[in-house]
Design a protein around this motif. Sequence first.
Motif, short mmCIF file in Angstrom:
data_model
loop_
_atom_site.label_atom_id
_atom_site.label_comp_id
_atom_site.label_asym_id
_atom_site.label_seq_id
_atom_site.Cartn_x
_atom_site.Cartn_y
_atom_site.Cartn_z
N MET A 1 0.95 -0.82 -0.30
CA MET A 1 0.17 0.00 -0.37
C MET A 1 1.19 1.45 -0.29
O MET A 1 2.02 1.71 0.65
CB MET A 1 -0.37 0.14 1.28
N ASN A 2 0.43 1.82 -0.95
CA ASN A 2 1.32 3.29 -0.51
C ASN A 2 1.04 4.74 -0.14
O ASN A 2 -0.06 4.67 1.46
CB ASN A 2 1.38 4.62 -2.34
N SER A 3 1.87 5.50 1.08
CA SER A 3 1.58 6.58 2.06
C SER A 3 1.44 7.40 0.98
O SER A 3 1.85 7.52 -0.19
CB SER A 3 3.12 6.16 2.68
N ILE A 4 0.67 8.55 1.72
CA ILE A 4 0.48 9.71 0.83
C ILE A 4 2.16 10.38 1.26
O ILE A 4 2.62 10.16 1.69
CB ILE A 4 -0.45 10.40 2.84
N SER A 5 2.48 10.78 -0.08
CA SER A 5 3.41 11.90 -0.02
C SER A 5 3.24 13.44 0.48
O SER A 5 2.23 14.27 0.37
CB SER A 5 3.55 11.67 -1.33
N ALA A 6 4.36 13.28 0.88
CA ALA A 6 4.62 15.27 0.68
C ALA A 6 4.58 16.02 -0.19
O ALA A 6 4.18 16.84 0.21
CB ALA A 6 6.17 15.18 1.19
N ALA A 7 4.29 15.45 -1.29
CA ALA A 7 4.21 16.39 -2.45
C ALA A 7 2.40 16.57 -2.66
O ALA A 7 1.99 17.73 -2.56
CB ALA A 7 4.72 15.87 -3.55
N LEU A 8 2.27 15.18 -2.05
CA LEU A 8 0.35 15.25 -2.15
C LEU A 8 -0.24 16.39 -1.46
O LEU A 8 -0.85 17.52 -1.61
CB LEU A 8 -0.30 13.67 -2.37
N ALA A 9 0.58 16.10 0.07
CA ALA A 9 0.14 16.76 1.36
C ALA A 9 0.11 18.34 0.82
O ALA A 9 -0.96 18.91 1.15
CB ALA A 9 0.45 16.16 2.56
N ALA A 10 1.47 18.66 0.67
CA ALA A 10 1.42 20.44 -0.49
C ALA A 10 0.58 20.82 -1.29
O ALA A 10 0.48 22.28 -1.33
CB ALA A 10 2.89 20.46 -0.67
N SER A 11 0.06 19.86 -2.28
CA SER A 11 -0.94 20.34 -3.52
C SER A 11 -1.44 20.47 -3.11
O SER A 11 -2.69 20.78 -3.92
CB SER A 11 -0.77 19.02 -4.51
N ALA A 12 -2.38 20.61 -1.84
CA ALA A 12 -3.43 21.02 -1.01
C ALA A 12 -3.99 22.62 -1.35
O ALA A 12 -4.10 22.90 -0.97
CB ALA A 12 -3.99 20.23 -0.39
N VAL A 13 -2.31 23.01 -0.76
CA VAL A 13 -2.25 24.51 0.00
C VAL A 13 -1.95 25.05 -1.19
O VAL A 13 -1.01 25.36 -2.08
CB VAL A 13 -1.15 24.89 0.84
N LYS A 14 -2.81 26.30 -2.16
CA LYS A 14 -2.85 26.29 -2.84
C LYS A 14 -2.38 27.88 -3.12
O LYS A 14 -2.54 28.96 -1.97
CB LYS A 14 -4.66 26.95 -3.46
N LYS A 15 -1.26 28.41 -4.00
CA LYS A 15 -0.88 29.77 -3.66
C LYS A 15 -2.12 30.61 -4.21
O LYS A 15 -3.03 30.98 -4.79
CB LYS A 15 -0.01 30.01 -5.04
N ARG A 16 -2.38 32.13 -2.85
CA ARG A 16 -3.22 33.10 -2.82
C ARG A 16 -3.16 33.93 -3.82
O ARG A 16 -1.54 34.57 -3.64
CB ARG A 16 -3.55 33.60 -1.88
N PRO A 17 -3.71 34.41 -5.07
CA PRO A 17 -3.46 35.36 -6.43
C PRO A 17 -2.81 36.85 -5.55
O PRO A 17 -3.83 37.22 -4.03
CB PRO A 17 -4.47 35.20 -6.63
N LYS A 18 -3.11 37.43 -6.18
CA LYS A 18 -2.25 39.31 -5.26
C LYS A 18 -3.50 39.84 -5.57
O LYS A 18 -3.89 40.47 -4.27
CB LYS A 18 -1.66 39.54 -6.04
#
Length: 287
Positions: A1-18
């Motif tokens: 079974m695969n683990s939740i990756s750090a990259a997947l976790a970070a992908s949920a945090v969207k850049k906030r437009p100016k």
Amino acid sequence: MNSISAALAASAVKKRPKDSNKGTFGRLLCICGSYGMAGAAMLCTGAALRCGAGLVDAAVPASIYPIVAARLPEAVYTVYQDDFSPVFSSLKKASACVMGCGLSTKYPQRVENVLQNCRVPLVLDADALNCIAKDISVLDTAQAPLVLTPHPGEMARLLGCSVLQVQADRAGAAASFSKKHHVILVLKGAGTLVAAPDGRILQNTTGNPGMARGGSGDLLAGMIGSFLAQGVEPYTAAAASVYLHGLAGDRCAAALSQQAMLPQDLLHQLPQIFLEIERGQSVFSET
């Protein structure tokens, strides 16, 4: 079974437009809390605020409103007494909803009505799950994406089996329930699992036994709801929240000990984690 990756976790945090405003990041409705359970509403709502939703609307009974509002001035409130209709008015404005943290099981019909009328992603946690445990066919009437977050005891009630049976085959229980009822299933516990109806399943590697105490799950539900309100798709929102929740717990344990750390301490770790994500730093799993 695969683990939740750090990259997947970070992908949920969207850049906030100016040029963004609070409407850019969604509106989460948290239907949580009851007399004697103000803390659950505070933890869920507080976590949702910390995870970036533009507006968090806490639907709470009048009996606990002064307590919750005094601690969380950034939220807006839908206050109700015996008449639950104001909550449905607020639900129409929401881009996601969380229901169940400290809700009590006194009014199970309210959970069924929200399930049947909600048109935005919906997280069911704690007492919302207990309210439907006697007849989970109501899940099949939902018109919106669902994320369920049971601990092993709640999972056993949903399945009509024992906790030992759930724990004996956690992956099987999560995967089969997810597929049968077309929900994202987050089976909490050591090595929390996130299962999707299409067969995907991930295991979490962050977290520690210091998180095994009341209130941790309320935080997780609020985090998932916050990412859903911002438009993150449900499987990613659930997996990312599980990972980040555990990471915050690991940092709390390192700073405060597993023995003394409290769920509210996790809230104080989230800003630093998000700061490191915004800076593009590799912050994960180093504790």
